[in-house]
Write a protein that holds these residues in place. Structure first.
Motif, PDB file in Angstrom:
ATOM      1  N   ILE A  26       0.817  -1.212   0.062  1.00 34.41           N
ATOM      2  CA  ILE A  26       0.000  -0.215  -0.165  1.00 34.41           C
ATOM      3  C   ILE A  26       0.853   1.235   0.028  1.00 34.41           C
ATOM      4  CG2 ILE A  26      -1.847   1.129   1.247  1.00 34.41           C
ATOM      5  CD1 ILE A  26      -2.721  -1.247   2.767  1.00 34.41           C
ATOM      6  N   GLU A  27       0.748   2.085  -0.762  1.00 34.79           N
ATOM      7  CA  GLU A  27       1.353   3.332  -1.226  1.00 34.79           C
ATOM      8  C   GLU A  27       0.510   4.438  -1.027  1.00 34.79           C
ATOM      9  OE1 GLU A  27       4.658   4.587  -1.080  1.00 34.79           O
ATOM     10  OE2 GLU A  27       3.573   6.463  -1.214  1.00 34.79           O
ATOM     11  N   LYS A  28       0.766   5.435  -0.407  1.00 35.31           N
ATOM     12  CA  LYS A  28      -0.268   6.811  -0.044  1.00 35.31           C
ATOM     13  C   LYS A  28       0.122   7.609  -1.435  1.00 35.31           C
ATOM     14  CE  LYS A  28       2.731   9.944   2.739  1.00 35.31           C
ATOM     15  NZ  LYS A  28       2.814  10.354   3.827  1.00 35.31           N
ATOM     16  N   GLY A  78       8.882   4.836   6.220  1.00 40.43           N
ATOM     17  CA  GLY A  78       9.955   5.924   5.992  1.00 40.43           C
ATOM     18  C   GLY A  78      10.143   6.654   7.091  1.00 40.43           C
ATOM     19  N   VAL A  79      10.826   7.734   6.982  1.00 37.47           N
ATOM     20  CA  VAL A  79      11.103   8.655   7.961  1.00 37.47           C
ATOM     21  C   VAL A  79      10.175   9.097   8.771  1.00 37.47           C
ATOM     22  CG1 VAL A  79      11.517  10.948   6.602  1.00 37.47           C
ATOM     23  CG2 VAL A  79      12.833  10.543   8.712  1.00 37.47           C
ATOM     24  N   GLU A  80       8.960   9.506   8.199  1.00 41.11           N
ATOM     25  CA  GLU A  80       7.874   9.815   8.907  1.00 41.11           C
ATOM     26  C   GLU A  80       7.066   8.997   9.514  1.00 41.11           C
ATOM     27  OE1 GLU A  80       5.942  12.812   6.167  1.00 41.11           O
ATOM     28  OE2 GLU A  80       8.024  13.535   5.921  1.00 41.11           O
ATOM     29  N   THR A 129      26.843   9.014   6.775  1.00 41.83           N
ATOM     30  CA  THR A 129      26.595   9.466   5.577  1.00 41.83           C
ATOM     31  C   THR A 129      25.031   9.642   5.329  1.00 41.83           C
ATOM     32  OG1 THR A 129      26.182   7.031   4.814  1.00 41.83           O
ATOM     33  CG2 THR A 129      28.474   7.972   4.795  1.00 41.83           C
ATOM     34  N   GLY A 130      24.280   9.298   6.063  1.00 43.75           N
ATOM     35  CA  GLY A 130      22.727   9.380   5.886  1.00 43.75           C
ATOM     36  C   GLY A 130      22.323   8.322   4.661  1.00 43.75           C
ATOM     37  N   GLY A 131      23.223   7.647   4.284  1.00 42.84           N
ATOM     38  CA  GLY A 131      23.039   6.631   3.389  1.00 42.84           C
ATOM     39  C   GLY A 131      21.932   5.558   3.767  1.00 42.84           C
ATOM     40  N   GLY A 132      20.801   5.268   3.172  1.00 44.95           N
ATOM     41  CA  GLY A 132      19.887   4.264   3.647  1.00 44.95           C
ATOM     42  C   GLY A 132      19.601   3.224   2.604  1.00 44.95           C
ATOM     43  N   THR A 133      20.076   3.392   1.403  1.00 42.43           N
ATOM     44  CA  THR A 133      19.633   2.326   0.612  1.00 42.43           C
ATOM     45  C   THR A 133      20.481   1.139   0.808  1.00 42.43           C
ATOM     46  OG1 THR A 133      21.045   3.220  -1.263  1.00 42.43           O
ATOM     47  CG2 THR A 133      18.603   4.002  -1.553  1.00 42.43           C
TER      48      THR A 133
HETATM   49  C1  LIG Z   1      18.011  14.552   0.662  1.00 40.61           C
HETATM   50  C2  LIG Z   1      18.284  13.135   0.892  1.00 40.61           C
HETATM   51  C3  LIG Z   1      19.093  12.420   0.311  1.00 40.61           C
HETATM   52  C4  LIG Z   1      19.601  11.123   0.340  1.00 40.61           C
HETATM   53  N1  LIG Z   1      20.682  10.503  -0.194  1.00 40.61           N
HETATM   54  C5  LIG Z   1      20.736   9.042  -0.111  1.00 40.61           C
HETATM   55  C6  LIG Z   1      21.835   8.649  -1.002  1.00 40.61           C
HETATM   56  O1  LIG Z   1      22.445   9.189  -1.850  1.00 40.61           O
HETATM   57  N2  LIG Z   1      22.080   7.290  -0.729  1.00 40.61           N
HETATM   58  C7  LIG Z   1      21.382   6.439   0.128  1.00 40.61           C
HETATM   59  O2  LIG Z   1      21.628   5.421   0.305  1.00 40.61           O
HETATM   60  N3  LIG Z   1      20.387   7.054   0.976  1.00 40.61           N
HETATM   61  C8  LIG Z   1      20.332   8.542   0.732  1.00 40.61           C
HETATM   62  N4  LIG Z   1      19.061   9.025   1.486  1.00 40.61           N
HETATM   63  C9  LIG Z   1      18.321   7.822   2.412  1.00 40.61           C
HETATM   64  C10 LIG Z   1      17.282   7.156   1.430  1.00 40.61           C
HETATM   65  O3  LIG Z   1      16.507   7.992   0.555  1.00 40.61           O
HETATM   66  C11 LIG Z   1      16.459   6.329   2.330  1.00 40.61           C
HETATM   67  O4  LIG Z   1      17.138   5.553   3.250  1.00 40.61           O
HETATM   68  C12 LIG Z   1      15.507   5.501   1.670  1.00 40.61           C
HETATM   69  O5  LIG Z   1      14.756   5.873   0.670  1.00 40.61           O
HETATM   70  C13 LIG Z   1      14.727   4.732   2.671  1.00 40.61           C
HETATM   71  O6  LIG Z   1      13.693   3.853   2.048  1.00 40.61           O
HETATM   72  P1  LIG Z   1      12.264   3.381   2.637  1.00 40.61           P
HETATM   73  O7  LIG Z   1      11.668   2.565   1.714  1.00 40.61           O
HETATM   74  O8  LIG Z   1      12.621   2.745   4.110  1.00 40.61           O
HETATM   75  O9  LIG Z   1      11.545   4.925   2.839  1.00 40.61           O
HETATM   76  P2  LIG Z   1      10.896   5.803   1.953  1.00 40.61           P
HETATM   77  O10 LIG Z   1      11.768   5.981   0.814  1.00 40.61           O
HETATM   78  O11 LIG Z   1      10.736   7.296   2.704  1.00 40.61           O
HETATM   79  O12 LIG Z   1       9.544   5.327   1.519  1.00 40.61           O
HETATM   80  C14 LIG Z   1       8.409   5.310   2.399  1.00 40.61           C
HETATM   81  C15 LIG Z   1       7.170   5.267   1.576  1.00 40.61           C
HETATM   82  O13 LIG Z   1       6.041   5.010   2.380  1.00 40.61           O
HETATM   83  C16 LIG Z   1       4.958   5.837   1.902  1.00 40.61           C
HETATM   84  N5  LIG Z   1       4.195   6.081   3.229  1.00 40.61           N
HETATM   85  C17 LIG Z   1       4.448   6.832   4.256  1.00 40.61           C
HETATM   86  N6  LIG Z   1       3.496   6.844   5.122  1.00 40.61           N
HETATM   87  C18 LIG Z   1       2.301   5.549   4.483  1.00 40.61           C
HETATM   88  C19 LIG Z   1       1.272   5.322   5.139  1.00 40.61           C
HETATM   89  N7  LIG Z   1       0.572   5.892   6.046  1.00 40.61           N
HETATM   90  N8  LIG Z   1       0.484   4.698   4.029  1.00 40.61           N
HETATM   91  C20 LIG Z   1       0.752   4.440   2.798  1.00 40.61           C
HETATM   92  N9  LIG Z   1       2.126   4.698   2.372  1.00 40.61           N
HETATM   93  C21 LIG Z   1       3.120   5.372   3.131  1.00 40.61           C
HETATM   94  C22 LIG Z   1       5.593   6.974   1.362  1.00 40.61           C
HETATM   95  O14 LIG Z   1       5.017   7.698   0.659  1.00 40.61           O
HETATM   96  C23 LIG Z   1       6.981   6.303   0.779  1.00 40.61           C
HETATM   97  O15 LIG Z   1       6.543   6.218  -0.503  1.00 40.61           O
HETATM   98  C24 LIG Z   1      18.665  10.235   1.325  1.00 40.61           C
HETATM   99  C25 LIG Z   1      17.629  10.999   1.969  1.00 40.61           C
HETATM  100  C26 LIG Z   1      17.279  12.194   1.656  1.00 40.61           C
HETATM  101  C27 LIG Z   1      16.132  12.802   2.355  1.00 40.61           C
END
Ligand SMILES: Cc1cc2nc3c(=O)[nH]c(=O)nc-3n(C[C@H](O)[C@H](O)[C@H](O)COP(=O)(O)OP(=O)(O)OC[C@H]3O[C@@H](n4cnc5c(N)ncnc54)[C@H](O)[C@@H]3O)c2cc1C
Length: 391
Positions: free
Chosen positions: A31-33, A162-164, A288-292
């Motif tokens: 599920i994606e918002k 994600g972060v939020e 680094t803030g790297g999360g992928t």
């Molecule tokens: C400016 C910036 C630069 C970055 N650069 C790098 C980099 O160069 N290399 C690297 O490795 N990492 C980098 N990162 C970190 C990296 O982007 C994240 O660690 C990674 O995207 C985390 O993936 P995720 O799927 O956990 O979360 P996210 O990518 O945040 O995905 C979360 C998803 O959940 C969805 N969602 C949230 N709440 C709900 C809900 N209630 N219902 C349905 N859907 C919902 C959101 O819409 C989103 O699509 C960077 C981050 C930022 C902000």
């Protein structure tokens, strides 16, 4: 509606968890918002070679914009050191900057498509509002799509929001964040003919990016992600970014903002019927803030363990702990060391950063012995006190 596994969030953490759960023959809903997976980009798009190894995928030119060979670190006084001039020392590795710059709009959607091909059902523009619980165990989600509320039952819910993330908090696994652990970021994709094609640049200094750093990550020929992250000051990341990009004769084609959690991982990433991955679990490198590169292995394990739990008909916390144990074996030591480094870096003055880069420059191409480093630290007693636990 009932699924074996429901995944909340459809970017890298969600698509990989759902892909590996579906590959293991269970019914999965992701599920994606947002109305489109992969946008807006909240990433500088750098990743490591290990990303593709873990996914068992070949890097394709459809979503790999550039292959990075090396990097340059710029000190506050504008001196710099190239990674290729360093000889391996302690945790410093001259290959540290090698990797890819992705097009995450394409990559994240590609992963979702692969997941769908493996059998995952996907709902977009659907927001998970709440977790369903029965006898204290999580047993599904309440979601809203186009004004309609629906209950979706699940044996396992994976939070990749994600972060939020508020799912981890709702499940009782996470306390509110300390604001100093969240890095505010702003980034432009800039068009400029001067960017190196195979080198990343990192810039440090209190006037450039207090509590963080600025970056230039090359994309296609003549474009780059130029951004920065800051913690603490009253000015915004966007204001610092405007100042930083004035050094380039460049024009933007995209602006992105986002937060990066730098606290290190949460203490527990599972409970009855529930797992949490990626930024939601704070599985992100605190320096680094790297999360992928950290989310990819964790999300794969989450998908596999969730499928195993469903097939064994045991989705208890005791079973799902396998996920927590397995990802910690792979990356917890790296994240712990990185958090220690971040705490030291938080206290470094610009002069100390300049001195460190000067020391590395004086050691170009030479083996750096611990004795030489300790001699250097002897001239900087405050620095010695700060870094002694890292040695
Ligand atoms: C400016 C910036 C630069 C970055 N650069 C790098 C980099 O160069 N290399 C690297 O490795 N990492 C980098 N990162 C970190 C990296 O982007 C994240 O660690 C990674 O995207 C985390 O993936 P995720 O799927 O956990 O979360 P996210 O990518 O945040 O995905 C979360 C998803 O959940 C969805 N969602 C949230 N709440 C709900 C809900 N209630 N219902 C349905 N859907 C919902 C959101 O819409 C989103 O699509 C960077 C981050 C930022 C902000």
């Amino acid at each position: 509606m009932k699924y074996d596994v429901v995944v909340v969030g459809g970017r890298i953490g969600g698509s990989i968890s759902s892909l590996f759960a579906s590959k293991n023959d269970v019914d999965v809903l992701m599920i994606e918002k947002r109305q489109e997976i992969g946008v807006p980009v909240q990433c500088a798009e750098g990743t490591t070679h290990s990303t593709f190894e873990i996914l068992e995928m070949k890097p394709s030119s459809r979503y790999v914009c550039a292959e990075v060979e090396t990097g340059t670190i710029h000190a506050p006084n504008e001196t710099y050191i190239n990674a290729e001039d360093l000889v391996e020392f302690n945790n410093l590795d001259k290959n540290i900057a090698k990797g890819y710059i992705l097009d995450r709009k394409v990559f994240d959607k590609h992963l979702a498509i692969e997941s769908a091909k493996a059998g995952t059902d996907i709902m977009v523009k659907t927001t998970v509002k709440d977790l369903m619980k029965k006898d204290g165990k999580i047993c599904g989600v309440v979601a809203k799509h186009m004004g309609k509320t629906m209950e979706i039952k699940a044996d396992v819910v994976i939070a990749a929001d994600g972060v939020e993330s508020n799912m981890a908090q709702m499940a009782g696994l996470k306390a509110p964040d300390n604001p100093m652990d969240i890095c505010s970021c702003a980034q432009y994709e800039l068009v400029c003919s001067d960017f190196d094609h195979d080198r990343v640049h990192l810039y440090f200094g209190r006037n450039i990016a207090p509590g963080g750093y600025a970056w230039v990550f090359p994309k296609e020929e003549g474009t780059a992600n130029v951004g920065l992250g800051i913690r603490g000051p009253s000015e915004t990341a966007y204001q610092y970014l405007k100042k930083f990009i004035s050094k380039f004769n460049a024009t933007p084609v995209e602006l992105n903002v986002g937060g990066v959690p730098l606290s290190g991982p949460i203490d527990k990433t599972y409970t009855d019927g529930f797992l949490v991955v990626g930024d939601a679990a704070r599985q992100i490198d605190p320096v680094t803030g790297g999360g992928t590169f950290t989310t990819v292995p964790c999300a794969r394990i989450a998908g596999e363990v969730a499928a195993e739990a469903v097939k064994e008909e045991d989705t208890s916390a005791a079973f799902l702990k396998r996920y927590d144990d397995a990802w910690r074996v792979k990356i917890e030591d790296i994240l712990k060391m990185s958090l220690k480094c971040r705490k030291v870096a938080d206290k470094l003055t610009d002069d100390e950063m300049n001195a460190l880069v000067e020391f590395l420059n004086n050691s170009k191409g030479k083996e750096i012995s611990k004795i030489a480093f300790i001699k250097f630290l002897g001239k900087h007693p405050r620095l010695l006190r700060l870094v002694k636990d890292l040695l």
